[in-house]
Write a protein that holds these residues in place. Structure first.
Motif, PDB file in Angstrom:
ATOM      1  N   GLY B 270       3.312  -4.906  -2.983  1.00 50.16           N
ATOM      2  CA  GLY B 270       4.470  -4.702  -2.107  1.00 50.16           C
ATOM      3  C   GLY B 270       5.453  -3.690  -2.686  1.00 50.16           C
ATOM      4  O   GLY B 270       6.110  -2.946  -1.956  1.00 50.16           O
ATOM      5  N   VAL B 271       5.552  -3.667  -4.020  1.00 56.42           N
ATOM      6  CA  VAL B 271       6.456  -2.715  -4.687  1.00 56.42           C
ATOM      7  C   VAL B 271       5.888  -1.306  -4.556  1.00 56.42           C
ATOM      8  O   VAL B 271       6.590  -0.359  -4.174  1.00 56.42           O
ATOM      9  N   THR B 272       4.587  -1.162  -4.855  1.00 54.78           N
ATOM     10  CA  THR B 272       3.961   0.161  -4.744  1.00 54.78           C
ATOM     11  C   THR B 272       4.088   0.684  -3.319  1.00 54.78           C
ATOM     12  O   THR B 272       4.387   1.865  -3.101  1.00 54.78           O
ATOM     13  N   ALA B 273       3.860  -0.203  -2.341  1.00 56.68           N
ATOM     14  CA  ALA B 273       3.924   0.228  -0.941  1.00 56.68           C
ATOM     15  C   ALA B 273       5.333   0.706  -0.585  1.00 56.68           C
ATOM     16  O   ALA B 273       5.502   1.741   0.089  1.00 56.68           O
ATOM     17  N   ALA B 274       6.348  -0.023  -1.052  1.00 59.15           N
ATOM     18  CA  ALA B 274       7.740   0.371  -0.744  1.00 59.15           C
ATOM     19  C   ALA B 274       8.074   1.708  -1.399  1.00 59.15           C
ATOM     20  O   ALA B 274       8.734   2.560  -0.793  1.00 59.15           O
ATOM     21  N   VAL B 275       7.606   1.904  -2.632  1.00 59.79           N
ATOM     22  CA  VAL B 275       7.903   3.161  -3.328  1.00 59.79           C
ATOM     23  C   VAL B 275       7.121   4.312  -2.690  1.00 59.79           C
ATOM     24  O   VAL B 275       7.647   5.426  -2.523  1.00 59.79           O
ATOM     25  N   ASP B 276       5.885   4.050  -2.289  1.00 64.79           N
ATOM     26  CA  ASP B 276       5.095   5.077  -1.573  1.00 64.79           C
ATOM     27  C   ASP B 276       5.829   5.530  -0.321  1.00 64.79           C
ATOM     28  O   ASP B 276       5.904   6.724  -0.022  1.00 64.79           O
ATOM     29  N   ARG B 277       6.341   4.565   0.406  1.00 61.73           N
ATOM     30  CA  ARG B 277       7.038   4.909   1.650  1.00 61.73           C
ATOM     31  C   ARG B 277       8.287   5.754   1.343  1.00 61.73           C
ATOM     32  O   ARG B 277       8.593   6.716   2.044  1.00 61.73           O
ATOM     33  N   ALA B 278       8.986   5.376   0.258  1.00 57.66           N
ATOM     34  CA  ALA B 278      10.166   6.152  -0.144  1.00 57.66           C
ATOM     35  C   ALA B 278       9.767   7.586  -0.489  1.00 57.66           C
ATOM     36  O   ALA B 278      10.463   8.543  -0.132  1.00 57.66           O
ATOM     37  N   ASP B 443       7.761  -7.243   1.473  1.00 53.96           N
ATOM     38  CA  ASP B 443       6.933  -7.682   2.587  1.00 53.96           C
ATOM     39  C   ASP B 443       7.853  -7.965   3.768  1.00 53.96           C
ATOM     40  O   ASP B 443       8.465  -9.026   3.853  1.00 53.96           O
ATOM     41  N   LYS B 444       7.923  -7.011   4.634  1.00 53.34           N
ATOM     42  CA  LYS B 444       8.843  -7.105   5.777  1.00 53.34           C
ATOM     43  C   LYS B 444       8.533  -8.302   6.672  1.00 53.34           C
ATOM     44  O   LYS B 444       9.403  -8.822   7.369  1.00 53.34           O
ATOM     45  N   THR B 445       7.257  -8.726   6.655  1.00 52.00           N
ATOM     46  CA  THR B 445       6.862  -9.783   7.586  1.00 52.00           C
ATOM     47  C   THR B 445       7.185 -11.175   7.046  1.00 52.00           C
ATOM     48  O   THR B 445       7.141 -12.154   7.769  1.00 52.00           O
ATOM     49  N   ALA B 446       7.512 -11.275   5.733  1.00 54.23           N
ATOM     50  CA  ALA B 446       7.791 -12.586   5.139  1.00 54.23           C
ATOM     51  C   ALA B 446       9.101 -13.140   5.694  1.00 54.23           C
ATOM     52  O   ALA B 446       9.962 -12.390   6.147  1.00 54.23           O
ATOM     53  N   SER B 447       9.233 -14.474   5.634  1.00 59.02           N
ATOM     54  CA  SER B 447      10.465 -15.075   6.144  1.00 59.02           C
ATOM     55  C   SER B 447      11.647 -14.688   5.253  1.00 59.02           C
ATOM     56  O   SER B 447      12.774 -14.574   5.707  1.00 59.02           O
TER      57      SER B 447
END
Lengths: 82, 493
Positions: B270-278, B443-447
């Motif tokens: 989730g961290v890698t994905a967020a940084v990739d998006r950035a 994880d945007k989908t998590a509560s």
């Protein structure tokens, strides 16, 4: 040398933890550092300069003495040394 | 940052702080200076009403919290340790004195791991600070109280200290902005020492501009700290344009190196994905992204822990029960017994373990194998950053390998906790600056989505460039920001 008392329980709890950490430090032994100067401080051209060692009187002596846990008049009291 | 109605704002924030000081709350603070902050706020209100606003400092009415490792004259300073439970400093740290001169309102002292040794704030001897995004999780550390206070809307900005990531990692865990300045940019005078060759004081805030405004005030040479820099201090807020004034590709021409060792193994998906998006977003703003390797970076963590514990073993020798702090000789009224018993009872397990390891690393017969060798590795890492920053203007990577841990998961496993510092300690060894800025959620989908920060790293004394890049990102990346539900009733500040 560290002048810290530790309990038997602490020795038992920490023995393996500290062994593991010191073992982990040992990976540094495999690095080729031949000819590499040690760096005591962070980067920066001007840093690491020592200022002249000039004594100066601190005005707020009372506030410092206020923090001393054991004192007698204006003296810091310590257990018998000799 | 200037506040027109400081008393009203201070009251609102103090109420938030008090609410969260109760046992069920976030508990960001060790000490809240309620009366003093109301008096100071009323005084500033009065000066504004009397038409004397022009004499006010740049942080007039700005409610701030100060990490409890920084000395505050007349206000208890514990460093998170029982050793200093009753210690009231007779002087201000230089950074704190400068903030007072700028008319900030000092709300209180933020919780931290004792003597800044920890990554969760669970090693505070007072209480555990909880993450405002999910109170079953830690806020990070060691400046966890400083990050949580900002995230929970209790302060506009706070000061933290960063020896091996202690501003950037809690900023990431709490989804706020944190600046680790170049070593020497901010005076260490009055910062309770952990590892003097690595310690840096820096701001945390909700947005980049607020953090930059605080950095403006605290930066600069101080004759009381021989390692503080005489470099010119730019106005770090200059040129920070709001979104509507930015061109379509405001980062055109900026070369950003994505540090490859920070994006692979050991970093949560989730961290890698967020940084990739950035990174993709930065590219869309005109920046040129390159893959970069920082040679020797992976050796940073063991080298850091050898050096930090060695310096700590020397720095913390002062807690001997004689001049200040706890004093306990036990039954034997002897000097050695006073030292040993005071330190044995006043220092917590994590602090004692680090002092013992540092004493070992510095002892005759081991000093060359550990301490000197770690210093040589430090030279290699410094060189590695230097080489990487020859190819690009700034470097980027996650500020922490995971989102916030659940409470109790690493506190009894020190080696795992140390290894988690892999993304931050290298920069401290090199003495370089970084800005941690929120870049989204694991994880945007998590509560309960958890925030993630990127760190934008750069050359020595090049904070202004890092702040500009972070600010453009912040102004344009709507996906990156949010406010925890737990503080939404306090309103956006």
């Amino acid at each position: 040398m560290a002048e810290i008392s530790v309990t038997d329980q602490e020795v038992e709890d920490w023995q393996h933890q500290i062994e593991d950490i010191v073992g982990w430090f040992d990976q540094l032994q495999a690095v080729d550092v031949s000819g590499v100067e040690p760096a005591a401080i962070a980067d920066g051209k001007e840093q690491g300069s020592l200022r002249p060692d000039v004594p100066r009187a601190y005005e707020n002596r009372d506030a410092i003495m206020e923090s001393v846990p054991n004192k007698e008049r204006s003296y810091v009291k310590v257990p018998k040394i000799m | 940052m200037f506040q027109r109605r400081p008393l009203q704002l201070a009251t609102r924030l103090l109420n938030a702080a008090q609410r969260h000081t109760r046992s069920a709350g976030v508990q960001s603070f060790i000490t809240v200076d309620d009366d003093q902050v109301r008096r100071s706020a009323a005084d500033i209100d009065e000066r504004i009403r009397a038409g004397d606003g022009s004499s006010l400092g740049p942080l007039a009415g700005v409610v701030m919290g100060i990490k409890d490792t920084l000395c505050t004259q007349g206000l208890r300073t514990t460093a998170g340790s029982r050793m200093l439970e009753n210690y009231t400093p007779p002087y201000d740290a230089t950074s704190v004195g400068r903030l007072r001169k700028a008319d900030m309102l000092l709300a209180g002292k933020c919780n931290c791991d004792a003597f800044a040794m920890g990554s969760t704030t669970e090693a505070s001897d007072y209480h555990v600070t909880r993450n405002p995004w999910d109170q079953n999780r830690v806020p990070g550390g060691s400046s966890g109280g400083s990050a949580a206070a900002v995230a929970a809307g209790q302060c506009i900005a706070t000061l933290g200290s960063d020896t091996g990531g202690s501003i950037r990692q809690p900023a990431s865990f709490c989804g706020v902005v944190g600046i680790k300045p170049t070593y020497g940019r901010v005076s260490r005078y009055g910062l309770i020492a952990y590892a003097s060759s690595l310690d840096c004081v820096g701001p945390l805030a909700r947005c980049v501009e607020d953090a930059a405004a605080v950095l403006n005030v605290i930066s600069g040479h101080d004759k009381a700290d021989a390692t503080s820099s005489t470099q010119d201090i730019p106005d770090f807020t200059q040129g920070l344009e709001p979104r509507e004034s930015l061109q379509s590709r405001p980062l055109q021409g900026v070369r950003i190196g994505v540090v490859q060792q920070m994006m692979g193994e050991g970093v949560a998906e989730g961290v890698t994905a967020a940084v990739d998006r950035a990174c993709r977003h930065l590219e869309s703003l005109g920046a040129e992204l390159l893959e970069v390797v920082v040679p020797s970076l992976e050796l940073g963590t063991p080298a850091y822990y050898v050096l930090a514990t060695s310096e700590a073993s020397s720095n913390l020798a002062r807690y001997d029960g004689i001049r200040y702090g706890l004093s306990s000789a036990g039954e034997k009224q002897e000097l050695k017994a006073l030292y040993r018993n005071t330190r044995g009872t006043g220092l917590n397990a994590e602090v004692k373990r680090r002092i013992l390891m540092g004493t070992h690393a510095l002892s005759a017969g081991f000093i060359d194998a550990y301490y000197k060798r770690a210093q040589q590795v430090r030279t290699l890492i410094r060189q590695g950053f230097h080489d990487a920053l020859q190819q690009v203007d700034v470097l980027i990577g996650p500020a922490a390998p995971t989102p916030a841990f659940e409470l109790g998961t690493v506190i009894n496993d020190p080696l795992t906790m140390y290894k988690n510092d892999v993304l931050t300690v290298g920069l401290n060894l090199a003495g370089l600056p970084a800005v941690a800025v929120p870049c989204g959620f694991d994880d945007k989908t998590a509560s309960n989505p958890l925030p993630v920060c990127v760190q934008i790293m750069g050359r020595a004394f090049d904070e202004a460039r890092l702040i500009k890049v972070a600010h453009v990102f912040e102004q344009t990346a709507d996906f990156a920001f949010g406010i925890p539900d737990s503080c939404s009733q306090n309103g956006r500040i």
